[in-house]
Write a protein that holds these residues in place. Structure first.
Motif, PDB file in Angstrom:
ATOM      1  N   GLU A  89       7.065   9.888   9.063  1.00  0.00           N
ATOM      2  CA  GLU A  89       6.643   9.407  10.384  1.00  0.00           C
ATOM      3  C   GLU A  89       5.257   9.967  10.699  1.00  0.00           C
ATOM      4  OE1 GLU A  89       8.154   9.763  15.050  1.00  0.00           O
ATOM      5  OE2 GLU A  89       9.415  10.470  13.416  1.00  0.00           O
ATOM      6  N   PRO A  90       4.249   9.115  10.933  1.00  0.00           N
ATOM      7  CA  PRO A  90       2.899   9.618  11.216  1.00  0.00           C
ATOM      8  C   PRO A  90       2.792  10.212  12.614  1.00  0.00           C
ATOM      9  CG  PRO A  90       2.942   7.228  11.418  1.00  0.00           C
ATOM     10  CD  PRO A  90       4.307   7.640  10.940  1.00  0.00           C
ATOM     11  N   LEU A  91       2.015  11.291  12.719  1.00  0.00           N
ATOM     12  CA  LEU A  91       1.815  11.957  14.005  1.00  0.00           C
ATOM     13  C   LEU A  91       0.328  12.000  14.335  1.00  0.00           C
ATOM     14  CD1 LEU A  91       4.160  15.077  13.554  1.00  0.00           C
ATOM     15  CD2 LEU A  91       4.755  12.821  14.476  1.00  0.00           C
ATOM     16  N   LEU A  92       0.004  11.677  15.569  1.00  0.00           N
ATOM     17  CA  LEU A  92      -1.359  11.851  16.054  1.00  0.00           C
ATOM     18  C   LEU A  92      -1.551  13.336  16.334  1.00  0.00           C
ATOM     19  CD1 LEU A  92      -3.951  10.303  17.030  1.00  0.00           C
ATOM     20  CD2 LEU A  92      -2.965  10.386  19.313  1.00  0.00           C
ATOM     21  N   ALA A 214       7.022  -5.833   4.948  1.00  0.00           N
ATOM     22  CA  ALA A 214       6.315  -4.843   4.147  1.00  0.00           C
ATOM     23  C   ALA A 214       6.692  -5.054   2.687  1.00  0.00           C
ATOM     24  CB  ALA A 214       6.682  -3.421   4.592  1.00  0.00           C
ATOM     25  N   ALA A 215       5.825  -4.593   1.789  1.00  0.00           N
ATOM     26  CA  ALA A 215       6.112  -4.709   0.358  1.00  0.00           C
ATOM     27  C   ALA A 215       7.337  -3.868   0.024  1.00  0.00           C
ATOM     28  CB  ALA A 215       4.910  -4.251  -0.457  1.00  0.00           C
ATOM     29  N   LEU A 216       8.262  -4.418  -0.744  1.00  0.00           N
ATOM     30  CA  LEU A 216       9.504  -3.714  -1.063  1.00  0.00           C
ATOM     31  C   LEU A 216       9.323  -2.663  -2.137  1.00  0.00           C
ATOM     32  CD1 LEU A 216      12.099  -6.628  -0.899  1.00  0.00           C
ATOM     33  CD2 LEU A 216      11.622  -4.857   0.804  1.00  0.00           C
ATOM     34  N   ARG A 217       8.145  -2.637  -2.764  1.00  0.00           N
ATOM     35  CA  ARG A 217       7.837  -1.586  -3.730  1.00  0.00           C
ATOM     36  C   ARG A 217       6.329  -1.356  -3.697  1.00  0.00           C
ATOM     37  NH1 ARG A 217       9.794  -5.900  -6.173  1.00  0.00           N
ATOM     38  NH2 ARG A 217      11.785  -4.853  -6.492  1.00  0.00           N
ATOM     39  N   PRO A 218       5.864  -0.212  -4.165  1.00  0.00           N
ATOM     40  CA  PRO A 218       4.420   0.063  -4.144  1.00  0.00           C
ATOM     41  C   PRO A 218       3.616  -1.005  -4.889  1.00  0.00           C
ATOM     42  CG  PRO A 218       5.648   2.074  -4.604  1.00  0.00           C
ATOM     43  CD  PRO A 218       6.643   0.955  -4.641  1.00  0.00           C
ATOM     44  N   GLY A 259      -4.343  -6.352  20.234  1.00  0.00           N
ATOM     45  CA  GLY A 259      -4.240  -5.147  21.052  1.00  0.00           C
ATOM     46  C   GLY A 259      -2.945  -4.390  20.931  1.00  0.00           C
ATOM     47  N   VAL A 260      -1.970  -4.931  20.205  1.00  0.00           N
ATOM     48  CA  VAL A 260      -0.667  -4.271  20.036  1.00  0.00           C
ATOM     49  C   VAL A 260      -0.638  -3.556  18.688  1.00  0.00           C
ATOM     50  CG1 VAL A 260       1.827  -4.622  19.888  1.00  0.00           C
ATOM     51  CG2 VAL A 260       0.455  -6.016  21.459  1.00  0.00           C
ATOM     52  N   ILE A 261      -0.170  -2.315  18.692  1.00  0.00           N
ATOM     53  CA  ILE A 261      -0.133  -1.548  17.449  1.00  0.00           C
ATOM     54  C   ILE A 261       0.737  -2.247  16.409  1.00  0.00           C
ATOM     55  CG2 ILE A 261       0.643   0.597  16.354  1.00  0.00           C
ATOM     56  CD1 ILE A 261      -0.182   2.124  18.786  1.00  0.00           C
ATOM     57  N   ASP A 262       0.137  -2.499  15.255  1.00  0.00           N
ATOM     58  CA  ASP A 262       0.869  -3.092  14.137  1.00  0.00           C
ATOM     59  C   ASP A 262       1.329  -2.013  13.167  1.00  0.00           C
ATOM     60  OD1 ASP A 262       1.546  -5.670  12.561  1.00  0.00           O
ATOM     61  OD2 ASP A 262       0.499  -4.417  11.096  1.00  0.00           O
ATOM     62  N   GLY A 263       0.508  -0.960  13.026  1.00  0.00           N
ATOM     63  CA  GLY A 263       0.891   0.108  12.116  1.00  0.00           C
ATOM     64  C   GLY A 263      -0.174   1.182  12.039  1.00  0.00           C
ATOM     65  N   TYR A 279       0.897   2.746   4.603  1.00  0.00           N
ATOM     66  CA  TYR A 279       0.898   1.950   5.838  1.00  0.00           C
ATOM     67  C   TYR A 279       2.287   1.946   6.456  1.00  0.00           C
ATOM     68  CZ  TYR A 279      -0.399  -1.801   9.041  1.00  0.00           C
ATOM     69  OH  TYR A 279      -0.677  -2.544  10.164  1.00  0.00           O
ATOM     70  N   VAL A 280       2.401   2.575   7.615  1.00  0.00           N
ATOM     71  CA  VAL A 280       3.680   2.656   8.329  1.00  0.00           C
ATOM     72  C   VAL A 280       3.707   1.584   9.409  1.00  0.00           C
ATOM     73  CG1 VAL A 280       5.231   4.097   9.687  1.00  0.00           C
ATOM     74  CG2 VAL A 280       3.815   5.129   7.888  1.00  0.00           C
ATOM     75  N   ARG A 281       4.614   0.606   9.245  1.00  0.00           N
ATOM     76  CA  ARG A 281       4.766  -0.481  10.214  1.00  0.00           C
ATOM     77  C   ARG A 281       6.074  -0.380  10.990  1.00  0.00           C
ATOM     78  NH1 ARG A 281       4.299  -6.368   8.829  1.00  0.00           N
ATOM     79  NH2 ARG A 281       3.422  -6.469  10.932  1.00  0.00           N
ATOM     80  N   ASN A 282       7.028   0.366  10.471  1.00  0.00           N
ATOM     81  CA  ASN A 282       8.323   0.500  11.130  1.00  0.00           C
ATOM     82  C   ASN A 282       8.098   0.962  12.574  1.00  0.00           C
ATOM     83  OD1 ASN A 282      10.846   1.225  12.077  1.00  0.00           O
ATOM     84  ND2 ASN A 282      11.477   2.233  10.191  1.00  0.00           N
TER      85      ASN A 282
END
Length: 298
Positions: A89-92, A214-218, A259-263, A279-282
């Motif tokens: 989970e990314p943190l600012l 999202a891509a299911l694998r790298p 204007g809405v956060i996508d990721g 890239y975290v989109r969840n």
């Protein structure tokens, strides 16, 4: 009843709370689970006999580590059923985290993804030793092992991580320069510019958690990554914008559509080129990217 403002147990816990959260988050990669661990640690802390506690900081980290280990095993089972790649989970984070070079390196999504390949005990020992510089006696108490065993586990974990992390450290300035080039090329649709900043063997990992596409694998290789990203931008529709930010103590981008956060996009840079894109989109993992989360190694 003691006034909570002057209660010694509360004062000690509040004084070390940011450290305890950082320990739990570094072990789990999830702020939500880290908060739950802190709640569990608090319940055990208030039952402790403070007169028998020699080092409050070490004791608090010990009980936090034990609760995080329990939670990590549960979390690992959840990850087995997770849709697609799982990213931390990314943190600012605030500028002071970026200024702490060792902490920012260990908090990077790239390094935390490497920690995912360790066993729970190896991860706990690595985090306590390499990130927070705890002695082997304190680590041994936290994992219920002997100091000699803790030392051996630390050696094994460090070898494992060192074999997978970049061989040369990159300054925030170098990362920011690569990110600026990437952002400029992305926003202007300069495909050659993107190819120039991407390493030939770049890896793109996206986390939608089954809630966002999202891509299911790298995705591996500059050409394939470029095609995937171009396709994703086309599918998004609307106005696509990117905003530089500090993610886990490192330069990153917040991407928005209308204007809405996508990721949130984090980077791994080596030799002035991007070797990793995360890239975290969840949406369940994007709740802490609009306000700073205080993290510390002290």
């Amino acid at each position: 009843m003691n006034d909570p403002v002057t209660d010694p147990a509360t004062e000690a816990f509040v004084a070390h709370r940011n450290l305890l959260f950082t320990v739990a988050y570094e072990m789990l990669g999830s702020a939500v689970d880290a908060e739950d661990v802190l709640q569990e640690a608090w319940l055990r802390w208030v039952k402790a006999d403070l007169e028998q506690v020699r080092d409050q900081r070490a004791y608090l980290v010990r009980i936090t580590t034990r609760q995080a280990l329990n939670r990590l095993r549960t979390l690992n089972r959840r990850k087995e059923a997770y849709v697609g790649p799982w990213l931390p989970e990314p943190l600012l984070t605030a500028p002071d985290v970026a200024e702490d070079v060792e902490l920012s390196e260990n908090l990077s999504l790239a390094l935390m993804l490497i920690l995912e390949t360790l066993s729970p005990t190896e991860r706990a020992v690595f985090v306590l030793r390499e990130v927070f510089d705890f002695g082997y006696e304190d680590i041994a108490a936290a994992i219920d092992k002997s100091p000699a065993a803790a030392r051996q586990i630390a050696y094994r974990a460090r070898q494992h991580v060192d074999a997978r992390r970049p061989r040369t450290s990159v300054s925030p300035e170098e990362t920011r320069a690569a990110l600026n080039s990437f952002q400029s090329a992305l926003e202007t649709g300069d495909l050659q510019g993107l190819l120039d900043v991407l390493a030939p063997d770049v890896v793109f990992v996206s986390d939608g958690g089954g809630l966002k596409l999202a891509a299911l694998r790298p995705v591996v290789g500059a050409d394939k990554v470029l095609r995937y990203m171009a396709g994703s931008v086309d599918k998004a529709g609307g106005t696509f914008t990117s905003e530089p930010t500090t993610v886990n103590g490192n330069p990153g981008l917040i991407l928005r559509v209308d204007g809405v956060i996508d990721g949130v996009l984090a980077f791994r840079v080596e030799n002035a080129r991007v070797t990793g894109l995360y890239y975290v989109r969840n949406p369940e993992k994007l709740t802490r990217v609009e306000s700073e989360t205080p993290l510390t190694s002290r």
